[in-house]
Design an enzyme around this catalytic site. Structure first.
Site, PDB file in Angstrom:
ATOM      1  NE  ARG A 386      39.617  59.369 -88.833  1.00 13.57           N
ATOM      2  CZ  ARG A 386      38.725  58.392 -88.926  1.00 13.57           C
ATOM      3  NH1 ARG A 386      38.078  58.200 -90.066  1.00 13.57           N
ATOM      4  NH2 ARG A 386      38.465  57.617 -87.893  1.00 13.57           N
ATOM      5  CG  HIS A 446      31.384  58.981 -92.805  1.00 12.93           C
ATOM      6  ND1 HIS A 446      31.294  58.239 -93.971  1.00 12.93           N
ATOM      7  CD2 HIS A 446      32.643  58.799 -92.344  1.00 12.93           C
ATOM      8  CE1 HIS A 446      32.442  57.632 -94.193  1.00 12.93           C
ATOM      9  NE2 HIS A 446      33.279  57.958 -93.234  1.00 12.93           N
ATOM     10  CG  HIS A 603      38.572  56.026 -98.865  1.00 13.58           C
ATOM     11  ND1 HIS A 603      37.992  57.279 -98.770  1.00 13.58           N
ATOM     12  CD2 HIS A 603      38.385  55.439 -97.665  1.00 13.58           C
ATOM     13  CE1 HIS A 603      37.488  57.436 -97.561  1.00 13.58           C
ATOM     14  NE2 HIS A 603      37.708  56.341 -96.861  1.00 13.58           N
TER      15      HIS A 603
END
Length: 702
Positions: A386, A446, A603
């Site tokens: 992202r 990822h 995170h």
């Protein structure tokens, strides 16, 4: 271990469903902790408004992804049970039952706490009917000039089919009756998303909701008929639209089809204004194909996402102090001086960056940008999961290609809800002649990794970044993440292998330093956990600490149970989903689980294994979930530098000592928020890291 303990270990069935919490219910527990931040009067008022909005966003995503997936399984007659022993239908029913009181509490929070407090502070959300004539006239003119032209009423009658209701759109259900007719006609008016939802009155901090203005002016949309009733409603559609990648002829075309199909996917939730009549609700139930239990009757307003706009008000008295990410002490000399040569600093010693305490722009973004413009750099490779809509990382990669460097970029087209943006970035990169990989068959990529290849006087040098967060300049201001900048040859060579897999097709299983999923990571983690258990059985102090977003993988949970029973002291800092149940007699007495919910989204992933003094520290992209360990390409890097190890230990210790934003998990899966004792100082992990970043001494060895 005593004979009795060994006997107990042999007789307990650690696969028994009673030892596992449900993934979906655990996620709702996290969302409840987020909602608590809106309820907590210790937080500044606009911070509470922020969490009210975030709760809506979280629940929207939960219903689209998780509830949508459960409904798909139910329709497919799947009856397989989860590790906690529930079928998809049982999970679906439990989720709907638990979600209802959360929505009710959110509405109560707004009406009884947030809205009155905002009014007291001079920020009013006013009902249209409570305005004076002049104010109503002004808003009516705004409606006619700026809103009415954007509206398209859609009527349902013998000449018109029932209108399509788009996902997460807010709508007015309107019943009208013409003279001489007995039955009213249904129409749907979509509240436009390209108009401000909170309409400002004059230049004051007073607002009226757009749907109220539209409702007050329905005669302009439906002239010469009786307006019988109107009420707002909102639908949520399933986002779990999947295609078989193995048979897809073109990945880009497949993603475009998935995006199109989401528009018409099945409904998973219907929110309606509490005073909606049964007549209108029955019509919606019939044509939207939802069950009664999927309906949530709530007082207006529905959808608090747009209330995030209020956090932009110039009211520092209603907010937390502004935070400005700081320069990294290794990359500057003294405040205000020119930054140091980033490649020379990395070569001098590994650098650990901690966002948002260290500025993303001055560290990771600078690493890519300087590589793009450095004449000695030969190649840049990056994995993008992202990124920001105006990504400077992407622009730097384009600059690199224009400067004659070899550039290869892995853009994950299957990143949920970012597919459209990533597809556009991928096409833009290709137009610049950059080698673009669109994903890998069967896996999501990822990893948060990049590699710079640089010609130097002593030969070709590899510079690597392995992080826990995305290459996203905006989320790096709100998400807590870590990253390693290193000139390690072994890590660089491992990344060479990994990027060759992205652009080729063969995935290596052995790596020099990195833990890679789906290659060596799962087995290496199991080996490390078992190693600690072995130390404990031998009478050595054994310790595991893991900071994760989610702990879901049943095999890892079972290994942790075994380690606990062997005597390993285990601390888990798990932000949201956690299947493991701490504090179970004979199973997990040695396990503590905490969760931190604060102004930044926790995170980062940090792993620690004591190994009889031969300590192991890791950071990386992978949570302990089945999808991360088996179905995604992930990268976790070891941290060898003693100073950086000390820093990671400090981060873990500060998080575990938090007594303000930390929640302790109970054996039943519920959480209790820590509070300091009367004579105990308040310890907030995120504030501690902010204070330390501001006071950091240039050239500090981290």
């Amino acid at each position: 271990m005593s004979d009795n303990a060994a006997s107990t270990e042999r007789t307990v069935d650690l696969s028994d469903p009673e030892y596992y919490l449900n993934r979906e219910l655990s996620k709702l527990e996290f969302n409840e902790r987020v909602l608590h931040e809106a309820l907590d009067e210790r937080n500044p008022l606009l911070e509470r408004v922020k969490f009210l909005s975030i709760f809506t966003q979280n629940m929207d995503e939960f219903f689209m992804k998780r509830v949508g997936g459960l409904k798909q399984q139910i329709v497919a007659n799947v009856t397989d049970t989860t590790p906690d022993g529930r079928t998809p239908r049982e999970q679906w029913e439990a989720v709907l039952e638990k979600a209802a009181p959360l929505f009710e509490r959110q509405a109560e929070c707004y009406h009884e706490m947030i809205r009155p407090a905002l009014s007291t502070a001079g920020v009013e959300i006013v009902d249209y009917d409570d305005l004076d004539y002049g104010e109503q006239t002004e808003l009516d003119a705004y409606f006619e000039n700026s809103v009415l032209p954007t509206l398209t009423p859609l009527t349902f009658d013998p000449a018109h089919p029932f209108p399509h209701i788009s996902n997460l759109s807010l709508s007015l259900a309107v019943l009208t009756r013409q003279d001489g007719e007995s039955d009213p006609t249904f129409s749907r008016v979509k509240i436009p998303q390209n108009r401000p939802r909170l309409v400002q009155i004059d230049d004051d901090t007073r607002y009226v909701l757009l749907e109220e203005i539209i409702a007050a002016n329905l005669e302009h949309l439906f002239p010469n008929v009786e307006i019988v009733e109107h009420a707002t409603f909102r639908v949520t559609r399933n986002a779990e639209v999947r295609r078989n990648e193995e048979v897809a002829e073109d990945l880009i075309e497949m993603i475009e089809e998935v995006l199109e199909e989401r528009r018409f996917a099945t409904m998973v939730r219907l929110e309606v204004e509490s005073d909606m009549s049964d007549r209108v609700l029955d019509l919606l139930l019939e044509h939207l194909d939802v069950e009664d239990r999927e309906v949530f009757r709530l007082p207006a307003p529905l959808d608090y996402r747009e209330f995030m706009r209020l956090t932009g008000l110039d009211r520092p008295d209603l907010k937390l102090p502004e935070w400005t990410p700081q320069s990294h002490p290794r990359l500057t000399t003294r405040r205000g001086d020119e930054p140091r040569d980033i490649f020379a600093e990395i070569k001098r010693g590994d650098i650990l960056v901690h966002h948002p305490y260290h500025a993303f722009t001055d560290t990771v973004q600078r690493f890519i940008d300087e590589a793009a413009h450095d004449p000695d750099v030969l190649a840049i490779k990056a994995a993008i999961y992202r990124t920001a809509s105006d990504s400077k990382i992407i622009q730097s990669l384009i600059d690199a290609a224009q400067n004659g460097k070899q550039v290869a970029v892995m853009v994950e087209l299957k990143a949920r809800f970012d597919e459209k943006d990533n597809l556009e970035w991928a096409k833009k990169l290709e137009e610049e002649g950059i080698h673009v990989a669109y994903g890998t068959i069967g896996y999501k990529t990822h990893t948060k990794t990049s590699l710079v290849v640089r010609e130097e006087s002593d030969g070709v040098q590899l510079y690597s970044h392995v992080g826990t967060g995305n290459y996203h300049s905006e989320t790096a201001k709100r998400y807590e993440d870590l990253g390693l900048l290193t000139a390690s040859r072994d890590i660089g060579q491992d990344l060479v292998k990994l990027f060759n897999y992205f652009t080729g097709h063969s995935l290596h299983k052995e790596y020099r330093e990195l833990l890679i999923a789906p290659g060596n990571m799962r087995q290496r983690l199991i080996d490390l956990i078992r190693q600690e258990a072995g130390h404990a059985r031998d009478g050595t102090d054994a310790k595991i600490v893991a900071k994760l977003n989610r702990l879901e993988d049943p095999e890892i949970v079972e290994e942790l149970y075994r380690a606990s029973r062997a005597g390993v002291d285990i601390d888990l800092i798990v932000r949201d989903i956690c299947r493991l149940r701490p504090g179970l007699e004979g199973v997990s007495e040695n396990v503590d689980v905490v969760s931190i919910v604060g102004r930044f989204l926790e995170h980062s992933r940090i792993l620690y294994f004591r190994d009889d003094g031969n300590e192991h520290y890791y950071i990386g992209s992978a949570d302990w979930m089945e999808r991360n360990l088996d179905n995604r390409v992930e990268a976790v890097a070891p941290i060898h530098d003693p100073a950086l190890q000390q820093r990671l230990q400090y981060v873990l210790d500060v998080c575990l000592a938090d007594n303000r934003n930390c929640w302790e998990m109970q054996a039943d899966g519920s959480y209790v928020q820590r509070t300091p004792d009367e004579d105990e100082p308040v310890r907030t992990a995120q504030e501690t890291f902010m204070d330390q970043a501001e006071d950091a001494i240039p050239d500090a060895n981290i």
